[in-house]
Write an enzyme that holds these catalytic residues in place. Structure first.
Site, PDB file in Angstrom:
ATOM      1  N   HIS A 295      -2.418  -1.209  -4.295  1.00  0.00           N
ATOM      2  CA  HIS A 295      -3.876  -1.278  -4.434  1.00  0.00           C
ATOM      3  C   HIS A 295      -4.444   0.130  -4.318  1.00  0.00           C
ATOM      4  CE1 HIS A 295      -4.556  -1.892   0.220  1.00  0.00           C
ATOM      5  NE2 HIS A 295      -3.912  -0.777  -0.065  1.00  0.00           N
TER       6      HIS A 295
ATOM      7  N   SER B 197       0.835  -1.197   0.000  1.00  0.00           N
ATOM      8  CA  SER B 197       0.000   0.000   0.000  1.00  0.00           C
ATOM      9  C   SER B 197       0.879   1.259   0.000  1.00  0.00           C
ATOM     10  CB  SER B 197      -0.950  -0.053   1.203  1.00  0.00           C
ATOM     11  OG  SER B 197      -1.927   0.951   1.143  1.00  0.00           O
TER      12      SER B 197
END
Length: 206
Positions: A125, A100
């Site tokens: 993501h 992330s």
């Protein structure tokens, strides 16, 4: 989560023994460790260390080691912006995982100085968000999440050279990569062989 005591290092100086916690000792060698989830407190410490090291020597590399599952987007962007702001080249090294926002910080290192150890895991993501409240509030928050999604995708495109179409597709769900895949994607430049590391902040002489 059990408390993990911070190790201390004892060094001999002309004034006698001096003790450092391990992170302060690493900082002496221009090594910054991001080893937790990213929140405002963690970001403030990382930002302060980057600014301090720039003031010490604006031309010498900073080594940012990352083992993080990600966290707050705004806190992560504070670190990102500081990495771009300081004059020192910031080398990034993934140990364990960079997921992330951790992955965004990994790819934001100085070009040619982004590394991962062989068993590292990298994941990108879209931002996560849960919203409750009145319909108008939900709409406002949804727009902000979409804005942050577009911002992060732009950063991934900028630092990897991938097309926006591919990045949007890949970040629609959790997209996991090993070190070799991350290198092919443009997130890192090299896979670092641990045997080349011979000392804090030093590399093997050839």
């Amino acid at each position: 989560m059990p408390f993990m005591p911070v190790p201390y290092v004892i060094e001999q100086t002309h004034r006698g023994e001096r003790s450092y916690d391990i992170y302060s000792r690493l900082l002496k060698d221009r090594i910054v460790m991001l080893g937790t989830e990213i929140d405002d407190d963690v970001a403030n410490v990382i930002v302060a260390q980057l600014l301090f090291l720039e003031s010490e020597d604006p031309d010498k590399d900073i080594n940012l080691y990352i083992n993080s599952p990600g966290g707050s987007v705004t806190a992560g962007l504070a670190i990102y912006d500081t990495m771009q702001y300081v004059k020192c080249p910031v080398s990034t090294i993934c140990v364990g995982q960079a997921a992330s926002m951790g992955a965004v910080l990994l790819l934001a290192g100085a070009k040619g100085k982004r590394y991962a150890l062989p068993s590292s895991r990298i994941m990108i993501h879209q931002p996560l968000g849960g919203v409750r409240g009145q319909a108008t509030d939900i709409e406002i928050q949804a727009k902000e999440i979409l804005r942050m999604k577009a911002k992060l995708n732009e950063l991934i495109v900028k630092h990897t050279g991938q097309s926006i179409e591919r990045v949007e597709k890949d970040t629609d769900r959790d997209y996991f990569m090993g070190a070799s895949e991350a290198k092919a994607y443009g997130i890192i430049d090299e896979i670092q062989n641990p045997r080349k590391v011979v000392g804090l902040g030093k590399e093997e002489k050839k």
